[in-house]
Each structure stands twice: as C-alpha cells, then as structure tokens.
Design an enzyme around this catalytic site. Sequence first.
Site, PDB file in Angstrom:
ATOM      1  N   HIS A 114      57.829  50.420  -8.223  1.00  0.00           N
ATOM      2  CA  HIS A 114      56.702  49.951  -8.896  1.00  0.00           C
ATOM      3  C   HIS A 114      57.066  50.709 -10.361  1.00  0.00           C
ATOM      4  O   HIS A 114      57.110  50.024 -11.357  1.00  0.00           O
ATOM      5  CB  HIS A 114      55.335  50.711  -8.309  1.00  0.00           C
ATOM      6  CG  HIS A 114      54.061  50.389  -9.397  1.00  0.00           C
ATOM      7  ND1 HIS A 114      53.279  49.507  -8.790  1.00  0.00           N
ATOM      8  CD2 HIS A 114      53.768  50.914 -10.435  1.00  0.00           C
ATOM      9  CE1 HIS A 114      52.555  49.218 -10.012  1.00  0.00           C
ATOM     10  NE2 HIS A 114      52.666  50.252 -10.625  1.00  0.00           N
ATOM     11  N   GLU A 115      57.318  51.941 -10.318  1.00  0.00           N
ATOM     12  CA  GLU A 115      57.648  52.476 -11.796  1.00  0.00           C
ATOM     13  C   GLU A 115      59.024  52.051 -12.398  1.00  0.00           C
ATOM     14  O   GLU A 115      58.950  51.862 -13.545  1.00  0.00           O
ATOM     15  CB  GLU A 115      57.549  54.308 -11.486  1.00  0.00           C
ATOM     16  CG  GLU A 115      56.494  54.805 -10.785  1.00  0.00           C
ATOM     17  CD  GLU A 115      55.121  54.314 -11.516  1.00  0.00           C
ATOM     18  OE1 GLU A 115      55.075  54.159 -12.807  1.00  0.00           O
ATOM     19  OE2 GLU A 115      53.913  54.412 -10.626  1.00  0.00           O
ATOM     20  N   HIS A 165      58.132  48.845 -14.151  1.00  0.00           N
ATOM     21  CA  HIS A 165      57.616  49.074 -15.345  1.00  0.00           C
ATOM     22  C   HIS A 165      58.747  49.374 -16.564  1.00  0.00           C
ATOM     23  O   HIS A 165      58.205  49.097 -17.667  1.00  0.00           O
ATOM     24  CB  HIS A 165      56.601  50.258 -15.357  1.00  0.00           C
ATOM     25  CG  HIS A 165      55.121  50.097 -14.997  1.00  0.00           C
ATOM     26  ND1 HIS A 165      54.379  49.113 -15.581  1.00  0.00           N
ATOM     27  CD2 HIS A 165      54.623  50.516 -13.844  1.00  0.00           C
ATOM     28  CE1 HIS A 165      53.215  49.086 -14.836  1.00  0.00           C
ATOM     29  NE2 HIS A 165      53.533  50.104 -13.880  1.00  0.00           N
ATOM     30  N   GLU A 184      50.536  46.103 -14.851  1.00  0.00           N
ATOM     31  CA  GLU A 184      50.384  46.339 -13.681  1.00  0.00           C
ATOM     32  C   GLU A 184      50.660  45.248 -12.521  1.00  0.00           C
ATOM     33  O   GLU A 184      51.238  45.516 -11.396  1.00  0.00           O
ATOM     34  CB  GLU A 184      49.023  47.129 -13.336  1.00  0.00           C
ATOM     35  CG  GLU A 184      48.772  48.424 -14.206  1.00  0.00           C
ATOM     36  CD  GLU A 184      49.850  49.196 -13.983  1.00  0.00           C
ATOM     37  OE1 GLU A 184      50.610  49.244 -13.244  1.00  0.00           O
ATOM     38  OE2 GLU A 184      50.102  50.271 -14.917  1.00  0.00           O
ATOM     39  N   TYR A 241      46.269  45.226 -10.857  1.00  0.00           N
ATOM     40  CA  TYR A 241      47.436  45.191 -10.090  1.00  0.00           C
ATOM     41  C   TYR A 241      47.636  44.120  -9.035  1.00  0.00           C
ATOM     42  O   TYR A 241      48.374  43.400  -9.034  1.00  0.00           O
ATOM     43  CB  TYR A 241      47.211  46.519  -9.263  1.00  0.00           C
ATOM     44  CG  TYR A 241      47.503  48.039  -9.902  1.00  0.00           C
ATOM     45  CD1 TYR A 241      46.686  48.541 -10.777  1.00  0.00           C
ATOM     46  CD2 TYR A 241      48.762  48.736  -9.916  1.00  0.00           C
ATOM     47  CE1 TYR A 241      46.803  49.720 -11.557  1.00  0.00           C
ATOM     48  CE2 TYR A 241      48.849  49.758 -10.502  1.00  0.00           C
ATOM     49  CZ  TYR A 241      47.946  50.321 -11.394  1.00  0.00           C
ATOM     50  OH  TYR A 241      48.023  51.716 -11.908  1.00  0.00           O
TER      51      TYR A 241
HETATM   52  N1  TRP Z   1      50.892  52.776 -15.268  1.00  0.00           N
HETATM   53  C1  TRP Z   1      50.633  53.903 -14.013  1.00  0.00           C
HETATM   54  C2  TRP Z   1      51.193  53.203 -12.877  1.00  0.00           C
HETATM   55  O1  TRP Z   1      50.602  52.213 -12.246  1.00  0.00           O
HETATM   56  C3  TRP Z   1      49.198  54.198 -14.018  1.00  0.00           C
HETATM   57  C4  TRP Z   1      48.509  55.048 -14.835  1.00  0.00           C
HETATM   58  C5  TRP Z   1      47.763  54.715 -15.837  1.00  0.00           C
HETATM   59  C6  TRP Z   1      48.800  56.427 -14.896  1.00  0.00           C
HETATM   60  N2  TRP Z   1      47.239  55.463 -16.691  1.00  0.00           N
HETATM   61  C7  TRP Z   1      47.904  56.761 -16.184  1.00  0.00           C
HETATM   62  C8  TRP Z   1      49.383  57.588 -14.338  1.00  0.00           C
HETATM   63  C9  TRP Z   1      47.776  58.070 -16.508  1.00  0.00           C
HETATM   64  C10 TRP Z   1      49.391  58.613 -14.863  1.00  0.00           C
HETATM   65  C11 TRP Z   1      48.518  58.964 -15.940  1.00  0.00           C
HETATM   66  O2  TRP Z   1      52.431  53.139 -12.441  1.00  0.00           O
HETATM   67 ZN    ZN Z   2      51.646  50.365 -12.371  1.00  0.00          ZN
END
Ligand code: TRP
Ligand code: ZN
Length: 484
Positions: free
Chosen positions: A337-338, A341, A360, A411
Amino acid sequence: MRPFPKRRALFVLSALLIGLSSATQTLPTPPPRPAEAARTLNDPIFPGLGQLGLDVRHYDVALTVEEPGSPTLRGVVTLTLGATRPLGEVRLDFLGPTVTAVRWNDRAVPFRVDVGAQKLVVTPPSPLLTGQEARLTVEYQGRPGVVRDPDFSTPVELGWQSVPAAGGLPGANFTLSEPNGTHTFLPSNDHPSDQATFTTRVTVPADYTVAASGVEGPVSSGNGTRTFVFTQAQPIPTYALGILVNRFERVTGPAVPVGVNGSPVARRDYFLADTPQTTRTIFSRADEMLRVLSGWFGPYPFAAYGVALVTPRLPALETATLSTIPPNLSTERAAVHELAHQWFGNDISLAGWADVWLNEGFAAYSELLWTEAQGGDGQAYAARWYANLERQGTRPLPARRAEQLFDLSAYQRGALALHALRAAIGDAAFRDFLRAYTARFSGRSVDTAAFLAFARTQAGTAGEAALRPWVESPGLPPLPVVER
Ligand code: TRP
Ligand code: ZN
C-alpha cells in the site's frame, strides 16, 4: 480547535483598510494589495493552507537535533521561491519554533508570525514578480507546534514527533505529517498542489542515524555529532517529506531496474535493533513489489525505495522513497500500500484535499493487484470491500469534510471505482490506462475532474461511464466483476 477563527476578522479588517486607502490616494504602480497577498489556496477542506500565487521550488532544510527524543530542534531553511502572480508579502504556513532571523536573497528583511493564521509573514524588499526567483532563509529554534490530526478517529498529533527514551529504548524523532503537519517544524507552502524538491541535512549526536526522503550523500563528522544529507530530486508534496532520527540499522539490497528508462532504484531499509526477522522478511520483498507494481503503473518515479520503522502505534505513512512503518502495520499489505503511494500521492499529487481518494483508492487497489500476483483471488478481495461499504455506509468520492479524508469510502470505494474501470475495459486497456495516467501527471497535481477527463480520452466513454457512478452516486453501484 476551530480552524483559524481569527482569519475571517483579519480579512474583513484588511478589506476595510483597502477601501479607505484607495479612496484617499492614487499610486502610479500600486503594490499588490494586502488582501490579495493574504489569499490562501482556498482549499475547501483546509481554507487556511498555502498562499495563492506562491510556488516553492526547492527547500534546503538543515536541522539540528541535539537530544533525540526531546522535541527541541534548530533549523535553517532556505526556500527557492517563484510566483505566479506578484507577491508583496510571502505568507508561509508555520506553527514552529521561534523564528530568530529571516533573509531575502541573503539580506535581513522584516517578518512577523501570525499565530492565529499559522503563518510566517515576510516582506521582501520589493514584490516578487511573476517569473522571478528568490531565496528566502528562515532560522528558528525551539519546540515545534502541534496540529491535531483532523481525520482519524484515533487522535494523532501531526508533524514533528518526539519519542522520549524509555524502557531501554533510545529517544527518537520523526515526521508524520499528512495532511497538514509539515508546517509544525518547517516553514512551507503546506499544500499538496505545490510540490517541491528537497535537500535535507540533519545533525545528530554521533551515535544516532538519520534517515530521510531521497538519496543519501556523504556523512560528515563534527564534534560529537554526525551530519547526514539527502537529496530528493523529484518534486513531492510537503507532507511526504520523511525525516527520522533513531539508532537505525541501515540494510541495503540490490538495486531494482524499474525506474524511468529502466534506471536502477536503490534499496535501503532502516530497521531497529529489536526488529524481528519476520518483519525484515516482509519488507525485503519490496524488490518483488516494485516489479509487480511497475508492471501495472509504469516506471517507479524516484531513485530509491525502502521503509523506516518507528516504535509508537500509529498509521503507516508513505513518506517519499522511505515509508514510515509502525510495528502494528509491519504487514505485507501495508508494505505494498505505502509503496503504491509513491506513484499515487507522492509523484502524482493532489490539487486539493477533497480528492484524496485518488491517493487512497489507488494504494488500496494495489493490495488487490499484489494479491493476484501472488496467486490470490482479487475478485474476492473486491467483494470484501463491497461488503464493508454495504455494512458501514458510503458516500460519493470527493470528500466534503476533513473527517472524511481517510474514511472507508476514500480507500475501498476509491479502489472499487478502479475495479469498475478495469471490468469495463479489460486488463490490457486498464494497464495502458494506468501507465498513461502516471506518465501524464508525473510531478503534477490532479483532481477528480481532470482524472475523469483523462479517463474519457484514454479509456473512452465506456471507461468514463464505468467510473462516474462510483465518483458521484450517493449509494453503492453494483459490484464490478473482473473475469480472470
Ligand atoms: N496516507 C496514509 C496511508 O493510508 C494514511 C494517513 C493519513 C496517515 N494521514 C496520516 C498516516 C497521518 C500517518 C499520519 O497510507
Ligand atoms: Zn494510503
């Protein structure tokens, strides 16, 4: 805290003053009017963030962390600025330590901190004109501010994190900033529509290691200290800047040739002394994940990839080239997932926070693609998302309030929109679409309208028609089925 209660009053007051001054005097070349300079980016979810017309191209960040685990830091940051309209004032988002000096092209200039608006306001010697470039240096020292995460049910404080030494573990610091935490420690145009490159230099006690977004340069040693430097040469949104200080173990692996034009992607992970082998094994599969995802998405956009581990229980965050992973999310699913991104969120950024489903939804969809690549049942994965949404309720994809930004719909409904597109046009055309999309929007920001317009050109009216009900309809469209 209510967002920026003082801003409105300020706006009304300055509008009043303009009214007065234009009635009493006429200038041959009027400087930009205060209200004009004070305009934010007007993001409907975060109306206070950013400055209209300001384009930060590069941040040269130098931080000193004397005592890891304590919140105190010292910073010298030089921003390379451009403007898309004349700016008589530069208004950076900042809720950070005490500002001790500000220089404009190396000369001291007046500044003030507007705490209510969370801005550092700098007046250059003359307005920054369209097409000009300037260097703005800010020196500061002390405790970073606190921004409460507006979107998670579990309250998270965003921005610069401090983990005091405890139970035999050393003190640590790291950034965790999505959506609006970066300005707790870095004066910035803290909005994803203004991506920038970064050089990050961090000085720490010699027994500590720094990990940060980008490619590492030579480490230099000082009097009981070490200074690490990282170059993030491709633009990223401010919240994606990752900086971590801990007693890390840096583990490298063979580069993976899935970058632009087959260029090598360097591999390094930052583990902790007590990181279990099972966790190391999960993240060592990043090379395989890079191959699978770049097969669908096209070349990986950056020069390196890996993870850095943190100890508190938190959500995982896709910090650029170096995802930040807490122990509770040391899973294959979070790993893929990461990684996704990096394409969707970091390389392709957002024009506004309402469209965060474009980050997401793609990241969640990559979990399905990875499951399939492992011989698993992607359609069953999609059916589970569908059941979750039926059970918990859903909404059209563009978010209307901060609490919706990272909800189930962003998501899982976001991912199902992509599944619907794939079901409508088939795997080959879906792959072509994904690759054309990343090529088209690399280094830029996108919104839902641009995404739909692109889908229409690239995937035809059938493609667009498959997406539209997922984007717009209040209810849940029928479950799309991808035959394999
Ligand atoms: N983008 C992150 C993920 O889904 C989720 C996320 C949003 C997040 N705001 C955050 C994680 C603040 C840590 C801190 O992968
Ligand atoms: Zn994410």
